[in-house]
Design an enzyme around this catalytic site. Sequence first.
Site, mmCIF file in Angstrom:
data_model
loop_
_atom_site.group_PDB
_atom_site.id
_atom_site.type_symbol
_atom_site.label_atom_id
_atom_site.label_comp_id
_atom_site.label_asym_id
_atom_site.label_seq_id
_atom_site.Cartn_x
_atom_site.Cartn_y
_atom_site.Cartn_z
ATOM 1 N N LYS A 51 52.820 14.485 75.394
ATOM 2 C CA LYS A 51 52.246 15.781 75.758
ATOM 3 C C LYS A 51 53.099 16.280 76.918
ATOM 4 C CE LYS A 51 47.457 14.638 74.530
ATOM 5 N NZ LYS A 51 46.106 14.369 75.090
ATOM 6 N N GLU A 102 30.636 21.309 57.605
ATOM 7 C CA GLU A 102 31.659 22.004 56.829
ATOM 8 C C GLU A 102 32.678 22.633 57.774
ATOM 9 O OE1 GLU A 102 31.981 24.966 52.985
ATOM 10 O OE2 GLU A 102 30.273 25.138 54.330
#
Length: 435
Positions: free
Chosen positions: A341, A204
């Site tokens: 990046k 979760e």
Amino acid sequence: MSGTTIISVNARQVYTNRRNPGVEAIVTTENGAVGRAMCTSGVSIGTHEVDFSFDGGAKFRGKGVMRAVNSVKEVISPALIGMDAANQLACDQAMLSIAENAKEKLGGNAVAAVSAAILKAGANALGIPLYRHIGGAGAMYLPVPGVAMAAGHDRYGGGITTPGGKPTMSVMCYGFDTFAEASYACWDIHTRWCEKMKKLFGGEPGLRDFIVIPKGIYKSDEEIWDEMMKTIIEAGYEGKVGFQMDVATDTYHNKEDGKYYGLFNDQPKTKDELYEFYMRIVKEYPFVIIEDPFNEDDYDTTAAFTKDSGIQVVGDDLFTTNPKRVAYGISKGAANTILLKVNQVGTISEALEMIQYAYKFGYAVMPSDSRGEGESIGDYAVGINAGSIRESGIGARGNRLLEIEEELGPKAKFIGARGLKGFRNQERADQLNQK
């Protein structure tokens, strides 16, 4: 230059969501505008990236960045005071001219944080959005977003080097008319996926997070992809959503025998076997993007796969946003997209130079916020009119892109599958246009 003159450059060590500390740079201009930017080390780090400055020792397990912070305060700051924050190139060149091999001596993290902070200070001092400061009047395209699904490196025996949770798997939502619609599809699919994983093994995560799937849940990643496809169909998005995967293959590559261990299943694979595996799964599953499918110096195999697969093949460790590596990769036809990046190369100016070079030769650029860019990565994406972006469909990054779409109003454009590279993705775009 009135108002945009830099009057202070400061820095501090900050906590990040990458566990290791980061450098936050703060640039202030004469008219009171402030630009803040953070740079941190990533999880998967290519060996060809610019060197960061770390403190060593026991504190922060050697990854403290006070040396880089002090470089900003004591060396970089005096060189930039009085310069024009709106003149990004001049400021970046001033930093790079401080010393020979300035990025190595000052720390790539120090230079990158300050460069990005200057960019933001310049935009704020001029009173314009960051994406407009980057791309001018032509900044109007919203990228195809994705959302995190699965991650984990030890399901089938783990990687060779420190894997950092790779490969990561996401879904890309391309078959929609607006970014807002694509964003909702991201939320819908991710919510359904989380509910399934919670029932399956208690996984979760928070909003937008990857679920790390432990050992013993699946026998192979193909079972994961089957479940991802089932979730897409249940949500009603079949034909509008595809798979994106960052393999970070070097973390599974044994340089002694050339084989890949613990990747996708428990069977070691030669390069040829891995190639055949990829070719099969791009036909059986709706993959639209695969990042770093082979080790970071294997341009030839990556080039062949780019041609044969027909999807968007992204180079991250392959290119490290480095103009020289990008030029070599382009000459070989390796990949068709460069992961952006900024701190892999150092400064904003160098990154923008690389982007223009890539566009000149028909390559795409896919921004990623994994080094501390945060929600500003949305501005980067729109500023360079990127066709796709790493994840960013929901959460703070998604919110920023939704805000930009709203600001642009009728000028906002979302071209979906046409923003993805590769002939298979163009076929998807054509199919969508016919409906």
